[in-house]
Design an enzyme around this catalytic site. Structure first.
Site, PDB file in Angstrom:
ATOM      1  N   SER A  62       0.817  -1.220   0.000  1.00 27.68           N
ATOM      2  CA  SER A  62       0.000   0.000   0.000  1.00 27.68           C
ATOM      3  C   SER A  62       0.848   1.267   0.000  1.00 27.68           C
ATOM      4  O   SER A  62       0.306   2.373   0.114  1.00 27.68           O
ATOM      5  CB  SER A  62      -0.915   0.003   1.231  1.00 27.68           C
ATOM      6  OG  SER A  62      -0.148  -0.231   2.399  1.00 27.68           O
ATOM      7  N   THR A 173      -1.909   3.759   4.280  1.00 18.48           N
ATOM      8  CA  THR A 173      -0.890   4.804   4.260  1.00 18.48           C
ATOM      9  C   THR A 173       0.080   4.671   5.420  1.00 18.48           C
ATOM     10  O   THR A 173      -0.334   4.425   6.550  1.00 18.48           O
ATOM     11  CB  THR A 173      -1.584   6.180   4.407  1.00 18.48           C
ATOM     12  OG1 THR A 173      -2.593   6.278   3.420  1.00 18.48           O
ATOM     13  CG2 THR A 173      -0.607   7.327   4.291  1.00 18.48           C
ATOM     14  N   THR A 191       1.648   6.884   0.267  1.00 21.74           N
ATOM     15  CA  THR A 191       0.763   5.758  -0.070  1.00 21.74           C
ATOM     16  C   THR A 191       0.715   5.529  -1.572  1.00 21.74           C
ATOM     17  O   THR A 191       0.973   6.449  -2.360  1.00 21.74           O
ATOM     18  CB  THR A 191      -0.667   6.035   0.446  1.00 21.74           C
ATOM     19  OG1 THR A 191      -1.479   4.884   0.221  1.00 21.74           O
ATOM     20  CG2 THR A 191      -1.311   7.215  -0.261  1.00 21.74           C
ATOM     21  N   ARG A 201      -7.504   8.901  -9.654  1.00 21.44           N
ATOM     22  CA  ARG A 201      -8.040   9.112  -8.298  1.00 21.44           C
ATOM     23  C   ARG A 201      -6.916   9.542  -7.340  1.00 21.44           C
ATOM     24  O   ARG A 201      -5.834   8.971  -7.336  1.00 21.44           O
ATOM     25  CB  ARG A 201      -8.696   7.827  -7.803  1.00 21.44           C
ATOM     26  CG  ARG A 201      -9.237   7.886  -6.379  1.00 21.44           C
ATOM     27  CD  ARG A 201      -8.256   7.359  -5.363  1.00 21.44           C
ATOM     28  NE  ARG A 201      -8.868   7.264  -4.026  1.00 21.44           N
ATOM     29  CZ  ARG A 201      -8.175   7.028  -2.925  1.00 21.44           C
ATOM     30  NH1 ARG A 201      -6.867   6.869  -2.980  1.00 21.44           N
ATOM     31  NH2 ARG A 201      -8.776   6.950  -1.766  1.00 21.44           N
ATOM     32  N   VAL A 202      -7.182  10.554  -6.542  1.00 18.75           N
ATOM     33  CA  VAL A 202      -6.250  10.983  -5.490  1.00 18.75           C
ATOM     34  C   VAL A 202      -6.993  10.906  -4.167  1.00 18.75           C
ATOM     35  O   VAL A 202      -8.139  11.364  -4.062  1.00 18.75           O
ATOM     36  CB  VAL A 202      -5.752  12.424  -5.748  1.00 18.75           C
ATOM     37  CG1 VAL A 202      -4.966  12.950  -4.565  1.00 18.75           C
ATOM     38  CG2 VAL A 202      -4.894  12.457  -7.016  1.00 18.75           C
ATOM     39  N   GLY A 203      -6.366  10.343  -3.167  1.00 10.97           N
ATOM     40  CA  GLY A 203      -7.000  10.217  -1.856  1.00 10.97           C
ATOM     41  C   GLY A 203      -6.637  11.367  -0.941  1.00 10.97           C
ATOM     42  O   GLY A 203      -6.297  12.466  -1.373  1.00 10.97           O
ATOM     43  N   ASP A 204      -6.724  11.086   0.348  1.00  8.56           N
ATOM     44  CA  ASP A 204      -6.472  12.112   1.357  1.00  8.56           C
ATOM     45  C   ASP A 204      -4.985  12.430   1.521  1.00  8.56           C
ATOM     46  O   ASP A 204      -4.613  13.557   1.873  1.00  8.56           O
ATOM     47  CB  ASP A 204      -7.010  11.632   2.714  1.00  8.56           C
ATOM     48  CG  ASP A 204      -6.345  10.332   3.157  1.00  8.56           C
ATOM     49  OD1 ASP A 204      -6.276   9.385   2.336  1.00  8.56           O
ATOM     50  OD2 ASP A 204      -5.871  10.260   4.312  1.00  8.56           O
ATOM     51  N   THR A 224      -5.034   7.657   8.033  1.00  7.69           N
ATOM     52  CA  THR A 224      -4.839   6.483   7.191  1.00  7.69           C
ATOM     53  C   THR A 224      -6.182   5.784   7.049  1.00  7.69           C
ATOM     54  O   THR A 224      -7.069   5.961   7.886  1.00  7.69           O
ATOM     55  CB  THR A 224      -3.769   5.544   7.782  1.00  7.69           C
ATOM     56  OG1 THR A 224      -3.566   4.439   6.898  1.00  7.69           O
ATOM     57  CG2 THR A 224      -4.151   5.031   9.150  1.00  7.69           C
ATOM     58  N   GLY A 225      -6.324   4.993   5.989  1.00  3.05           N
ATOM     59  CA  GLY A 225      -7.606   4.340   5.749  1.00  3.05           C
ATOM     60  C   GLY A 225      -8.197   4.843   4.448  1.00  3.05           C
ATOM     61  O   GLY A 225      -7.466   5.321   3.571  1.00  3.05           O
ATOM     62  N   GLY A 227      -9.342   7.083   1.959  1.00  2.00           N
ATOM     63  CA  GLY A 227      -9.088   8.505   1.813  1.00  2.00           C
ATOM     64  C   GLY A 227     -10.342   9.322   1.596  1.00  2.00           C
ATOM     65  O   GLY A 227     -10.424  10.468   2.049  1.00  2.00           O
TER      66      GLY A 227
HETATM   67  N1  GLY Z   1      -5.432   6.789   2.677  1.00  2.00           N
HETATM   68  C1  GLY Z   1      -4.905   6.542   1.418  1.00  2.00           C
HETATM   69  C2  GLY Z   1      -5.838   6.708   0.317  1.00  2.00           C
HETATM   70  O1  GLY Z   1      -7.035   6.556   0.480  1.00  2.00           O
HETATM   71  O2  GLY Z   1      -5.395   6.993  -0.772  1.00  2.00           O
END
Ligand code: GLY
Length: 315
Positions: A62, A173, A191, A201-204, A224-225, A227
């Site tokens: 990850s 993450t 991550t 796609r971009v997460g948090d 983490t988790g 996003g």
């Molecule tokens: N927390 C990482 C993501 O969702 O991209």
């Protein structure tokens, strides 16, 4: 709110403190601690070293090299590093460079910008002398082929992806928070994002205030988790702003988790977790569901802990 009585975070820790996410947080903490032992090393060096150690580990699916790719089979990495609102930098959708945390630091140090993405970030990384590398390991490629097979068998992309989801397996993450003995703070996270995500796609994680926030006078938080859950509530900004209002770190994390549960109505198995630390050495860890672990390193402690608060059950 359900609480478990792990190691108390009520007392303050006087010396250096490093707090990282998941079981591989111990790898991060070890590297961060070694960096802190070097002459002249500061909190940012420790954060960067901690994230780099996990980025380099092909067993971690990850983060960094060995991370699972997007739905098109491409590994894209996100990272951010921060010591204050004036000093932060990130990269998103970075392809072909194994250490996004170091590129993020260079964005912070060498540009007037906060976030570079995709081709622009890659051109910048090349200009800065970073060495490109193929990030898709044979093991990650195999997982992607299994995902494609499930998808082609008629499972929805969401369902096929959730069958192969590292967050559901208990890691995601890498987030690293460092608090020096003199109270200085820094944080970073890195991550490969949601496994088999839609390309683009971009997460948090790479977004200041979503995956990471640091205010040197107030505190630092990292997430983490999933996003999307964290981004929808600006999770780490919310936690630091709660601490600014006088809320203890553990309760501040609890408020962010409650906001996620109330406002986002998370699907089953969707995880979100946070770490927080203050300049005076108070720290906390909390998660939406069971399974999260925090790695804590101090002069006297080197351990992996369950979160002190878990909001929901294991459904
Ligand atoms: N927390 C990482 C993501 O969702 O991209």
């Amino acid at each position: 709110m359900a609480t478990s009585n792990a190691l108390s975070s009520d007392g303050t820790i006087a010396g250096h403190l490093v707090l990282s996410t998941w079981h591989f947080g111990r790898t991060a903490n070890r590297a961060a601690w070694e960096a802190l032992a070097r002459a002249e090393a500061d909190a940012l060096d420790a954060v960067e070293a901690g994230c780099r150690a996990v980025e380099a580990d092909p067993e971690v699916t990850s983060v960094g090299y060995g991370g699972l790719p997007d739905a098109a089979g491409e590994v894209t990495l996100d990272a951010v590093i921060m010591e204050s609102p004036a000093r932060c930098g990130g990269v998103a959708c970075l392809r072909g460079f194994p250490h996004p945390i170091s590129v993020a630091r260079r964005v912070m140090e060498k540009t007037p910008h906060v976030l570079l993405v995709a081709a622009g970030a890659e051109t910048f990384a090349l200009q800065e002398g970073f060495t490109p590398r193929d990030l898709l390991t044979p093991a990650a490629r195999k997982r992607w082929e299994e995902y494609r097979r499930d998808h082609q068998r008629g499972q929805s992309p969401e369902h096929a992806a959730s069958n192969h989801d590292p967050a559901a397996e208990g890691h995601d993450t890498v987030g690293v928070l460092v608090r020096l003995a003199d109270g200085r703070l820094a944080g970073g996270c890195s991550t490969s994002g949601l496994a088999f995500k839609l390309p683009g796609r971009v997460g948090d994680s790479p977004i200041v205030g979503h995956g990471l926030y640091v205010d040197p006078d107030v505190g630092a938080a990292v997430g983490t988790g999933h996003g999307e859950l964290i981004s929808r509530v600006c999770g780490t900004f919310l936690i630091v702003e709660e601490i600014r209002r006088g809320t203890a770190p553990l309760e501040a994390i609890g408020k962010a988790l409650e906001r996620i549960a109330r406002s986002c109505r998370p699907l089953p198995r969707r995880q979100a977790a946070f770490l927080a630390v203050t300049p005076d050495g108070r720290w906390a860890a909390g998660s939406l569901r069971p399974g999260f672990q925090a790695a804590l390193r101090t002069d006297a402690i080197d351990t992996l802990l369950p979160p002190q608060t878990v909001l929901l059950g294991d459904e």
